[in-house]
Enzyme design. Structure first.
Site, PDB file in Angstrom:
ATOM      1  N   CYS A 202      37.996  47.555  37.977  1.00 27.12           N
ATOM      2  CA  CYS A 202      39.120  48.482  38.180  1.00 27.12           C
ATOM      3  C   CYS A 202      39.178  49.007  39.614  1.00 27.12           C
ATOM      4  O   CYS A 202      38.156  49.128  40.279  1.00 27.12           O
ATOM      5  CB  CYS A 202      38.977  49.675  37.259  1.00 27.12           C
ATOM      6  SG  CYS A 202      38.675  49.238  35.559  1.00 27.12           S
TER       7      CYS A 202
ATOM      8  N   ASN B 171      37.256  54.680  36.837  1.00 31.58           N
ATOM      9  CA  ASN B 171      36.470  53.431  36.827  1.00 31.58           C
ATOM     10  C   ASN B 171      35.126  53.755  36.190  1.00 31.58           C
ATOM     11  O   ASN B 171      34.528  54.782  36.512  1.00 31.58           O
ATOM     12  CB  ASN B 171      36.194  52.939  38.251  1.00 31.58           C
ATOM     13  CG  ASN B 171      37.418  52.328  38.890  1.00 31.58           C
ATOM     14  OD1 ASN B 171      38.484  52.278  38.282  1.00 31.58           O
ATOM     15  ND2 ASN B 171      37.274  51.889  40.129  1.00 31.58           N
TER      16      ASN B 171
ATOM     17  N   GLU C 270      33.916  28.945  37.338  1.00 31.45           N
ATOM     18  CA  GLU C 270      34.663  30.197  37.483  1.00 31.45           C
ATOM     19  C   GLU C 270      36.050  30.004  38.065  1.00 31.45           C
ATOM     20  O   GLU C 270      36.963  30.721  37.701  1.00 31.45           O
ATOM     21  CB  GLU C 270      33.863  31.269  38.221  1.00 31.45           C
ATOM     22  CG  GLU C 270      33.822  31.191  39.712  1.00 31.45           C
ATOM     23  CD  GLU C 270      32.957  32.265  40.349  1.00 31.45           C
ATOM     24  OE1 GLU C 270      33.116  33.440  40.026  1.00 31.45           O
ATOM     25  OE2 GLU C 270      32.111  31.917  41.198  1.00 31.45           O
TER      26      GLU C 270
ATOM     27  N   LYS D 283      35.728  41.014  40.946  1.00 25.46           N
ATOM     28  CA  LYS D 283      34.903  40.806  42.139  1.00 25.46           C
ATOM     29  C   LYS D 283      33.636  41.651  42.085  1.00 25.46           C
ATOM     30  O   LYS D 283      32.552  41.181  42.349  1.00 25.46           O
ATOM     31  CB  LYS D 283      35.726  41.138  43.387  1.00 25.46           C
ATOM     32  CG  LYS D 283      34.965  40.961  44.698  1.00 25.46           C
ATOM     33  CD  LYS D 283      34.607  39.512  44.924  1.00 25.46           C
ATOM     34  CE  LYS D 283      33.835  39.283  46.212  1.00 25.46           C
ATOM     35  NZ  LYS D 283      33.178  37.952  46.166  1.00 25.46           N
TER      36      LYS D 283
END
Ligand code: M6R
Length: 609
Positions: free
Chosen positions: A2, A101, A489, A604
């Site tokens: 987030c 978050n 991925e 990420k």
């Protein structure tokens, strides 16, 4: 994971929020939302499932006006991706909005308590308890209500809070989830990561765990959770926004692959002195300390872990110190042998990976000295480790890690040489040779990147495949793991990496006519054995794509395709031989129409456990 942005100033906050959220898109998300305190002092809240473009469309149709606001990109944990579960969340009278978050672990108990008090919940999220709790404690002082609320929360939380009852401020809170404050002139910002604000300011406060901030247009005050004032230095960002943008490339991933010569140069050259020695100004490991330790642990996640296992073989080889490795998510639950004679090395590009950070803290608690190999200056891991060896890769935006891996491996080669010398376990000849080889890596990577057409060709043959295997021995096996992770991925093709000698103990059964098997054969002392393993696969119909060093032409007899990388010592080959594997994954992903920089379901920076 987030993303959070907050703005207070004279600009239209919607522009700053959307711009900031765009810069955080790389973190991975499935919905987005904003809350703006509009010119009539009402909270205008818009949220939508899907890409930021959907939210932008919504805010263009009916304009949002106002100079104070918060925004969020959500990566679903509690509750499916949907408009309803997107942030910001608010209390029923819509006077308090919160973006969050992290994870509130005791949200179920808090929710029951609030329901009993008459609160209604609209979403399935853990976050919604926060605005309701603030409302519950609000008696005319927002900061006081926030302090009482966070005292009730268990888990990890970075928060940005806005209230129409306190219309001249934003509140930011940090616990176990990163948050920074951008300091401007007549305007201030909140963000979960620097790229979100760097278009507006280079002056940053890095909030520590247990700190909160009250932002007004022309003032920021920082305090701990009890309200005690905290004095903080402003941190100046030196890197450029161009480094965090695509600069003419189609994707961040390919841009970052091509940035590897520079990233390697920046990581290696400051550590090599004119008289060909290693200088590690940033770490303070003395001969006495190193000779007193009984083991090293290397702990990390994903790609960083794959760099760590290369580090293990080099440190054991040069310094003769036993090295244990573990993935950070398992480490804590594996009864690790940590004591004050353990050097704990954690590896992390972002410096914010929750499991790696928790492993670092556990090792510290148990008395180990900690060293971080990290890319993001000022990140939690960089700040909490006793010593830090930075990789100077620059911002890595694509979810698939590329330049972080090669620079992490380079950092381990440097560290292994350094420890080898401190422990007198490496000969001068070996030390000097490897050091010389290390300095030539950037130009060898440049050479590989000059012509990538063969890899594009091979990628075309792989786009329709459903399974791909990667095999290797020794460091080649370590690279196979990384090559396989990269492929799965970004392309969503099923892939497995195997120690080549292990294949015939089961997995060989999966090899069919035409199954691509990427076979790494770069290690001189294992070359003949590797050729035999390739033949075993070829005999079962496997399609062998070999990666070897220039000069090893005999490999052609056992392979369908060969990709050569420049000749180099076995111990420094990883940053070279991984490049074709990165390129292959990239080109297959593009040909399959995948979202290369933001693969489905991934983020990420993994800031939850
Ligand atoms: O930021 P970190 O290096 O701690 O991240 C660790 C992993 O999440 C990361 O390497 C991940 O495996 C990458 N997506 C792989 O490309």
């Amino acid at each position: 994971m987030c993303g959070i942005v907050g703005y207070i100033g004279n600009k239209q906050s919607i522009d700053v929020l959307v711009n900031g959220l765009e810069k955080l898109e790389y973190r991975g998300y499935d919905s987005a939302g904003i809350a703006v305190l509009d010119d009539n002092q009402n909270l205008d809240i818009r949220k939508s499932k899907g890409r930021l473009a959907v939210l932008e469309e919504n805010t263009k149709k009916i304009k949002v006006n106002g100079n104070i606001g918060i925004g969020h990109t959500r990566w679903a944990t509690h509750g499916e991706p949907s408009d309803r579960n997107s942030h910001p969340h608010f209390n029923s009278s819509k006077n308090i909005a919160v973006v969050h978050n992290g994870i509130i672990e005791n949200f179920n108990d808090l929710k029951d308590e609030l329901i009993e008090k008459g609160y209604n919940f609209l979403s399935e999220t853990d976050t919604e308890v926060i605005p309701c709790l603030i409302d519950n404690y609000y008696k005319g002082d927002l900061l006081d209500a926030v302090k009482k609320t966070i005292a009730r929360l268990e888990g990890a939380f970075a928060l940005a809070i806005v209230s129409k009852d306190d219309p001249d401020k934003l509140i930011a809170v940090r616990k176990d989830s990163p948050l920074i404050i951008g300091v401007g002139e007549g305007e201030n910002f909140i963000a979960s990561d620097i790229p979100a604000v760097i278009n507006y300011t280079r002056n940053i406060y890095l909030l520590e765990n247990g700190e909160m901030a009250v932002l007004k247009k022309d003032h920021v005050s920082i305090m701990d959770f009890e309200g005690n004032k905290v004095e903080k230095e402003v941190y100046n960002i030196t890197w450029d926004i161009d480094q965090a943008e695509k600069g003419g490339y189609d994707h961040f991933m390919i841009k970052e692959i091509f940035e590897q010569p520079k990233a390697l140069r920046d990581t290696i050259s400051p550590r090599i002195t004119k008289d060909n020695d290693i200088r590690l100004d940033d770490i303070d490991l003395t001969e006495e300390y190193i000779k007193g330790i009984n083991k090293i642990y290397i702990v990390a996640c994903g790609t960083a872990y794959h760099a760590g296992i290369v580090g293990k073989s080099l440190i054991e080889k040069y310094a003769k110190i036993p090295v244990l490795t573990d993935v950070a998510s398992e480490f804590r639950y594996n009864n690790p042998f940590i004591d004050d004679k353990t050097l704990m090395i954690v590896v992390s590009q972002s410096g914010e990976t929750a499991d790696t950070l928790a492993a670092l803290r556990l090792a510290k608690e148990k008395g180990a000295r900690t060293l971080a190999v990290c890319n993001v200056v000022g990140s939690s891991i960089a700040r909490e480790a006793d010593d830090i060896l930075y990789t100077w890769a620059g911002p890595e935006i694509a979810v698939a890690s590329t330049k972080a891996y090669t620079t992490q491996v380079a950092a381990f080669i440097i560290m292994a040489l350094y420890l080898g010398k401190l422990t007198d376990n490496i000969s001068d000849e070996k030390y000097n040779n490897i050091l010389k080889e290390l300095s030539t890596l950037p130009e060898k990577v440049e050479y590989i990147l000059k012509d990538t057409s063969k890899l594009e060709e091979i990628a075309s043959k792989m786009t329709e495949k459903e399974d791909v295997f990667f095999i290797g021995r020794g460091i080649d096996y370590n690279m196979a793991l990384e090559g396989s992770l990269k492929l799965k991925e970004v392309t969503y093709i099923h892939s497995e990496a195997m120690a080549a000698g292990e294949l015939k103990h089961g997995t060989l059964a999966l090899i069919e006519e035409g199954t691509p098997t990427i076979s790494l054969a770069t290690q001189d002392h294992l070359y003949d054995k590797m050729i035999s393993n390739m033949r075993e696969v070829k005999a079962r119909g496997g399609y062998i794509i070999a990666v070897s060093k220039e000069g090893n032409t005999s490999v052609e007899k056992s392979a369908d395709e060969v990709i050569y990388v420049p000749d180099a010592a076995d111990d420094v080959i990883a940053p070279l031989a991984i490049i074709p594997l990165q390129l292959l994954s990239y080109h297959v992903a593009v040909k399959r129409g995948c979202d290369v920089d933001k693969p489905r379901n991934l983020a990420k920076s993994v800031t939850v456990e």
